[in-house]
Every structure is written in C-alpha cells, then in structure tokens.
Design a protein around this motif. Structure first.
Motif, PDB file in Angstrom:
ATOM      1  N   ARG A 209       0.835  -1.214   0.000  1.00 41.77           N
ATOM      2  CA  ARG A 209       0.000   0.000   0.000  1.00 41.77           C
ATOM      3  C   ARG A 209       0.860   1.251   0.000  1.00 41.77           C
ATOM      4  NH1 ARG A 209      -5.452  -0.100   2.527  1.00 41.77           N
ATOM      5  NH2 ARG A 209      -4.691   1.651   3.732  1.00 41.77           N
ATOM      6  N   GLY A 210       1.955   1.189   0.745  1.00 36.61           N
ATOM      7  CA  GLY A 210       2.879   2.326   0.778  1.00 36.61           C
ATOM      8  C   GLY A 210       3.460   2.634  -0.593  1.00 36.61           C
ATOM      9  N   LEU A 211       3.535   1.616  -1.437  1.00 38.22           N
ATOM     10  CA  LEU A 211       4.068   1.808  -2.779  1.00 38.22           C
ATOM     11  C   LEU A 211       2.961   2.106  -3.789  1.00 38.22           C
ATOM     12  CD1 LEU A 211       6.751  -1.016  -2.776  1.00 38.22           C
ATOM     13  CD2 LEU A 211       7.170   1.428  -2.744  1.00 38.22           C
ATOM     14  N   GLY A 212       1.746   2.318  -3.295  1.00 41.41           N
ATOM     15  CA  GLY A 212       0.680   2.757  -4.185  1.00 41.41           C
ATOM     16  C   GLY A 212      -0.112   1.639  -4.833  1.00 41.41           C
TER      17      GLY A 212
ATOM     18  N   ALA B  70      -4.006   5.955  -4.457  1.00 41.33           N
ATOM     19  CA  ALA B  70      -2.889   5.324  -3.748  1.00 41.33           C
ATOM     20  C   ALA B  70      -1.586   5.600  -4.488  1.00 41.33           C
ATOM     21  CB  ALA B  70      -3.125   3.821  -3.634  1.00 41.33           C
ATOM     22  N   GLN B  71      -1.676   5.588  -5.794  1.00 45.42           N
ATOM     23  CA  GLN B  71      -0.507   5.847  -6.637  1.00 45.42           C
ATOM     24  C   GLN B  71       0.055   7.254  -6.394  1.00 45.42           C
ATOM     25  OE1 GLN B  71       1.241   4.302  -8.978  1.00 45.42           O
ATOM     26  NE2 GLN B  71       1.961   5.876 -10.396  1.00 45.42           N
ATOM     27  N   ALA B  74       1.703   7.498  -3.091  1.00 48.00           N
ATOM     28  CA  ALA B  74       3.018   6.855  -3.017  1.00 48.00           C
ATOM     29  C   ALA B  74       4.103   7.727  -3.643  1.00 48.00           C
ATOM     30  CB  ALA B  74       2.981   5.498  -3.709  1.00 48.00           C
ATOM     31  N   LEU B  77       4.433  10.540  -0.390  1.00 47.95           N
ATOM     32  CA  LEU B  77       5.067  10.156   0.869  1.00 47.95           C
ATOM     33  C   LEU B  77       5.458   8.692   0.920  1.00 47.95           C
ATOM     34  CD1 LEU B  77       2.626   8.783   2.763  1.00 47.95           C
ATOM     35  CD2 LEU B  77       2.070  11.157   3.143  1.00 47.95           C
ATOM     36  N   VAL B  79       6.873   5.497   3.572  1.00 47.71           N
ATOM     37  CA  VAL B  79       6.766   5.085   4.961  1.00 47.71           C
ATOM     38  C   VAL B  79       7.745   3.959   5.270  1.00 47.71           C
ATOM     39  CG1 VAL B  79       5.085   4.580   6.764  1.00 47.71           C
ATOM     40  CG2 VAL B  79       4.308   5.269   4.497  1.00 47.71           C
ATOM     41  N   TRP B 101       8.914   1.522  -7.703  1.00 48.55           N
ATOM     42  CA  TRP B 101       7.645   1.043  -8.274  1.00 48.55           C
ATOM     43  C   TRP B 101       6.666   2.167  -8.580  1.00 48.55           C
ATOM     44  CZ3 TRP B 101       5.446  -3.277 -10.282  1.00 48.55           C
ATOM     45  CH2 TRP B 101       4.059  -3.303 -10.361  1.00 48.55           C
ATOM     46  N   PRO B 102       6.438   3.107  -7.647  1.00 47.38           N
ATOM     47  CA  PRO B 102       5.468   4.165  -7.958  1.00 47.38           C
ATOM     48  C   PRO B 102       5.871   4.999  -9.169  1.00 47.38           C
ATOM     49  CG  PRO B 102       6.013   4.170  -5.630  1.00 47.38           C
ATOM     50  CD  PRO B 102       6.975   3.245  -6.292  1.00 47.38           C
ATOM     51  N   GLN B 152      12.283   5.822  -3.116  1.00 44.78           N
ATOM     52  CA  GLN B 152      10.947   6.255  -3.537  1.00 44.78           C
ATOM     53  C   GLN B 152      10.941   7.754  -3.853  1.00 44.78           C
ATOM     54  OE1 GLN B 152       8.098   4.405  -0.865  1.00 44.78           O
ATOM     55  NE2 GLN B 152       6.383   5.456  -1.844  1.00 44.78           N
TER      56      GLN B 152
END
Lengths: 314, 252
Positions: A209-212, B70-71, B74, B77, B79, B101-102, B152
């Motif tokens: 989820r943190g990576l989207g 969500a994208q 990411a 921020l 985490v 990845w994002p 990231q």
C-alpha cells in the motif's frame, strides 16, 4: 529470452507428454490416441490450475506452507456439489449440461469462497496462525456437512457424489474439460499482466500500500481467481491436497526468486510435469490404475512434514 | 506543510487518538515523541493512510490525502514501518528496487537503477546487495527498508522508530543522513523516536503525544524543557547542555 530453468522444465514436460501419448500405441490407434489426448489435456489443466493457485495463495497469505486445500477451498467445492445433488436429486443433477453445469458450479464456488475467505482474511489479518487454524476448522466443518448430507441421500444419489470425492484421472467428461480449459485460459490471460504487481504484494499489505498498490481490491480479485482455479481442478479430477504444496515448494527451490513472472510458470509447468510423468509411469510401466493421486499425496504430505519440521520455509 | 485537523481513531470503542489538530512544517525534521501507547505509531499510520481515521482529515499542500489515489500518495510520501517482515525470498537490491515502483512500475529506466544504487550507497548496503533479506541481521534489514523508502524519492518521509535495531554507528549516520536530506534536498521528515536525546539533538520540530492527545508541539528549542518532558513521561527529566546542545538526563 525465457529463463533457462523454465525451458528445461518445459522440455521435460514435452517429453513426458510425448511418452504419454505415443508409448505402447497399438491396436485401434486413433481411438486410443483420442482417449489419451483427453486425459492428457485434463492432466495439463489440473497441473496448471493447482500450481498457479497455490503460488497465488502463498503470496496472499505470506506463508509458504499454505495451500488452498488446507484452507478448505476444495472441501467447499465438494460441499457445493453434494448440495446440488441433494437439492436436484440424482436425475436432476445428471440432466445438468456438463458445460453449463460446470460454469454454474464454478460461479457459485467463486461467490461462496470470496464471501468466506474475504471475511476470514479481514478478521484475522493480524494473526496468520489464527487464520490457518480457522481455515482448517472451517474445512473440517465443510467435510462434516458434506458427509452428513450424504447420509441423508438415497444410494443412487450417493454413488453420484462418490465419484467426485476422490481424485481420479480417468473418466474425465469432455464438456467439463472444455469449460475448464476456457475458464483456465481466461484466468491466465487476466493474471499474466499482473505478475509484477504480485511481486509487490508479496512484500506485505502495508509495504504494498505504501508503494501505491490497491492491495485490498487486488487481493479480493485474486481470491476469486484462486477459487475458480480450485473449481477447475476439483471438478476435473477431485481434491488433491498436497500436490500444490509439492510443486510450489519445488518451484521456489528451483527458481530461488521472488518474481512471479518466473514462479507462476515454473509452478504450473512442474505441476503438469509431475502429473503427466507420474501418470505415464503408472499407466504404461507399472500397469496400475488410479493410484497416482495416492502417491502424489504421499510425497506431498511427506514434504509438508519435512517443511514443518525444519521450522522455517524459504 | 502537512495539516491534520480533528483526527480521531478508535479501536472497538477505545479511543486511541482524539481530536488531533497539528501542523507539521515542510522541509525539516519533526520528531513524534511520547510514552508507550500514546498513539505515535497510529498517528503515523493515519498520516500515511495505512489506517483511515474515524473522523478528521490530513491535508498535504492543500490536497486531502483521502481524495487522492494510492498511486499519487506513493509519489508524495514514503513510509518505513516498525515491523519489517517479508515472507518472500528477496535480495536486498530487489527490495530497494521496489522503491521505484510508484515511478516506474515494472519497467525501470537507467535513472531508476541509478536511484537504487544511490540509495544502497547512502545506507551502506552495497556489500550486501546480493544477500537475501532473511540472511542479514535485523539492523541491516532495517537499513534496506529505509533505503527502499529513500529510493521512492518522495517529498515526505515517515519513519516509525527506525533506530530500534541499529547500532551506535548506524543510528547516528542514519540521523545525519536524514538531517542532510531535510537541509539540502528539501525533504520533510516525520520520525517516531524513543530516545529523547536523538529527538532533541537532531529534530527541528517536536510533536509530543500523551494518551491520544497532543501534550505539546512546536520548535524543539522552545518546547523541549525539563518540565514539559517530565510531565510527558511522568518521570523526572533534567535538561543539561553539553557542547552547547541540549542533553536530557533521565536514565537514573
């Protein structure tokens, strides 16, 4: 350029398929070929379905000793089938068209599995041990309900159900096979573009989820997929508890990677190879009938114990 | 700037956080401190939308976090969680690579690969890059996850007790690296810390939580007084100065 190890497994599979089809071919060649080809197609479908479903389930559960059947997926399928026979009667059940009947069963299975396991995952997300235990207990409950329903049936209905209770690689129905192949191809086509996002999901819910990644939605979709894959293999040959564990474990130790672009094909190919090679061995060399599933279950079960005893699974 | 307004979170009827309204300045390091069970990790999870608040909102640069994908989140921020366990067999380099990845999905460019190498260099992981994650120590694993968040390349970086498994050397160099990111790369860093001295000597800003409410917040220099900290932890904390920097004495 596909991975070298995958090519070797693929070549081995092709060899096994050729042996299965052509070894000891005499008499009415075309008639025998047709029988064998049907059986071969069923073996391939089952192998691919079980290998894929197990790797997917292990990825979702972040646990390498999980298989869909430990969680009672196939018990659910048997319960549904028994329920159908019970509700329709043996005559009504026999009159269901093979193709449509299969699609109906698969659809009901997917709906039921998603409702149940979606809920289970949500409730016990924090505690994997708990989820495994609850899954096993629910699986037992399904089996108990199934045998209870069978007690209430009359003997002719019971024989109907009995055929579905044990893994059998002979006597596969053409209509069910066609429907399975269609469902299987559809699933694989849907799954393949998602191999990379599965790698991210294997990192765990929070990381993904943190990576989207829309984790919960994807997890829901993949649970549906697993339920459909288990329907395919259970409808064709019946429940196979440990084959998935065996092949997922082999795939992991052969590929030594986290990447699903390699793991999924490896597990599918290895499962098909184990089934086809094993069936060839039993039919042609040992001249035995319908004991392959027993041996596979024995081997897989032993492996399961070894994995448990070693304590950590990589 | 990250603006939280009237955030509340409860678990089966028990309030974990109540009416949290705080502004966290951009481009700097903010320490989240407080006793066990104060709600620090929960607040961090609400900031990153790993959990959804019962009420209230989190707004970054005028955007409500609940309304973006969500994208997009990411890209804004990153985490680093407190409990880092991964079941799949994965190498350090691949893990750090997931930080891209994002940006790149599964098609990393040369630039993405450069980012990954850069992140591994910064966090002392080059020698470990081909090791599997389950074959390295807890501290090394922690650094790998921090490197992944670094790769990231987001404006905001949230860390939940990142010093937990680190030795003196790596704890100090991590804080120095974060400080450098805040000062020279314009990053905004929010970090949950248990060691008061790390908090007051590295952070610019402090948010102290106690029993699900904000006890005090503001610039470290003004707020990290012996009286405030003693009240916060219900334990005597005396403030000294060593080499011109504040130093908290509380261990005996």
């Amino acid at each position: 350029m596909p991975d070298k190890r995958l090519i070797w497994v693929g070549v081995a599979l092709l060899l096994a398929m050729a042996l299965f089809l052509f070894w000891g071919l005499r008499g009415k060649v075309w008639f025998i070929m047709e029988l064998r080809a049907t059986k071969l197609a069923a073996l391939l479908c089952v192998g691919i379905a079980i290998g894929t479903a197990t790797v997917l389930f292990q990825t979702l559960s972040h646990n390498r000793i999980m298989t869909p059947s430990i969680m009672g997926f196939d018990a659910l399928f048997l319960l549904l089938q028994t329920g159908l026979v019970f509700a329709l009667g043996s005559v009504g059940y026999a009159q269901l068209p093979a193709f449509g009947g299969f699609v109906l069963e698969a659809a009901v299975m997917v709906a039921a599995a998603v409702a149940l396991f979606g809920w289970l995952l949500k409730r016990t997300r924090q505690d994997l041990q708990l989820m495994i235990l609850v899954g096993i207990i629910i699986g037992l409950m399904f089996r108990a309900l199934t045998s209870f329903a069978q007690r209430l049936m009359d003997p002719s209905e019971f024989t109907m159900v009995q055929g579905a209770m044990f893994a059998q690689f002979s006597g596969v129905d053409d209509g069910a096979l066609l429907a399975s192949a269609v469902v299987l191809l559809g699933i694989l086509a849907w799954l393949w573009p998602r191999h990379a996002v599965l790698d991210v999901m294997a990192l765990g819910r929070a990381q993904a989820r943190g990576l989207g990644v829309a984790y919960d939605w994807l997890q829901f979709q993949i649970l549906c997929t697993i339920a459909a894959l288990v329907s395919v293999s259970t409808a064709l040959v019946g429940p196979l508890t440990f084959l998935g564990l065996l092949v997922a474990s082999l795939a992991h130790s052969l590929m030594r990677t986290h990447r699903h672009s390699l793991l999924l094909p490896a597990a599918a190919l290895i499962a098909a190879l184990v089934l086809v090679a094993g069936q060839t061995l039993f039919d042609r060399v040992l001249q035995l009938q319908s004991t392959l599933s027993v041996v596979i279950e024995f081997g897989g079960g032993m492996l399961f114990l070894v994995l448990l005893a070693r304590g950590h699974i990589r | 700037m990250m603006k939280m307004s009237e955030l509340s979170y409860s678990v089966s009827g028990t309030d974990i956080l109540r009416d949290i309204s705080v502004e966290i300045p951009a481009r700097g390091m903010t320490a989240l401190i407080g006793p066990n069970g104060a709600g620090k990790s929960t607040l961090l999870h609400l900031m990153s939308r790993q959990m959804e608040p019962m009420s209230g909102q989190v707004v970054i640069d005028g955007q409500d976090l609940a309304t973006i994908t969500a994208q997009a989140r990411a890209l804004k921020l990153a985490v680093v969680a407190q409990h880092l366990n991964i079941a799949s067999r994965i190498r350090i380099r691949d893990l750090v690579g997931f930080g891209r990845w994002p940006h790149a999905r599964n098609r990393p460019t040369a630039e993405d690969r450069a980012w990954v190498t850069d992140a591994m260099t910064h966090f002392d992981l080059i020698a470990l890059q081909d090791r599997f994650l389950d074959e390295v120590s807890g501290g090394q694993r922690q650094r790998a996850f921090i490197a992944m968040a670094y790769a990231q390349d987001t404006e905001w970086l949230l860390l939940d007790e990142p010093l937990n498994n680190l030795d003196l050397h790596h704890a100090r160099s991590l804080m120095a690296r974060l400080r450098d990111m805040a000062d020279h790369q314009g990053k905004s860093i929010v970090i949950v810390l248990h060691d008061l001295n790390y908090a007051i000597s590295w952070a610019d800003h402090v948010v102290a939580l106690r029993a699900g409410r904000v006890a005090f917040e503001g610039p470290v220099q003004a707020m990290a007084t012996g009286e405030n900290l003693s009240n916060l932890y219900q334990t005597p904390v005396a403030m000294d100065h060593v080499d011109g920097r504040p130093f908290a004495r509380y261990h005996r």
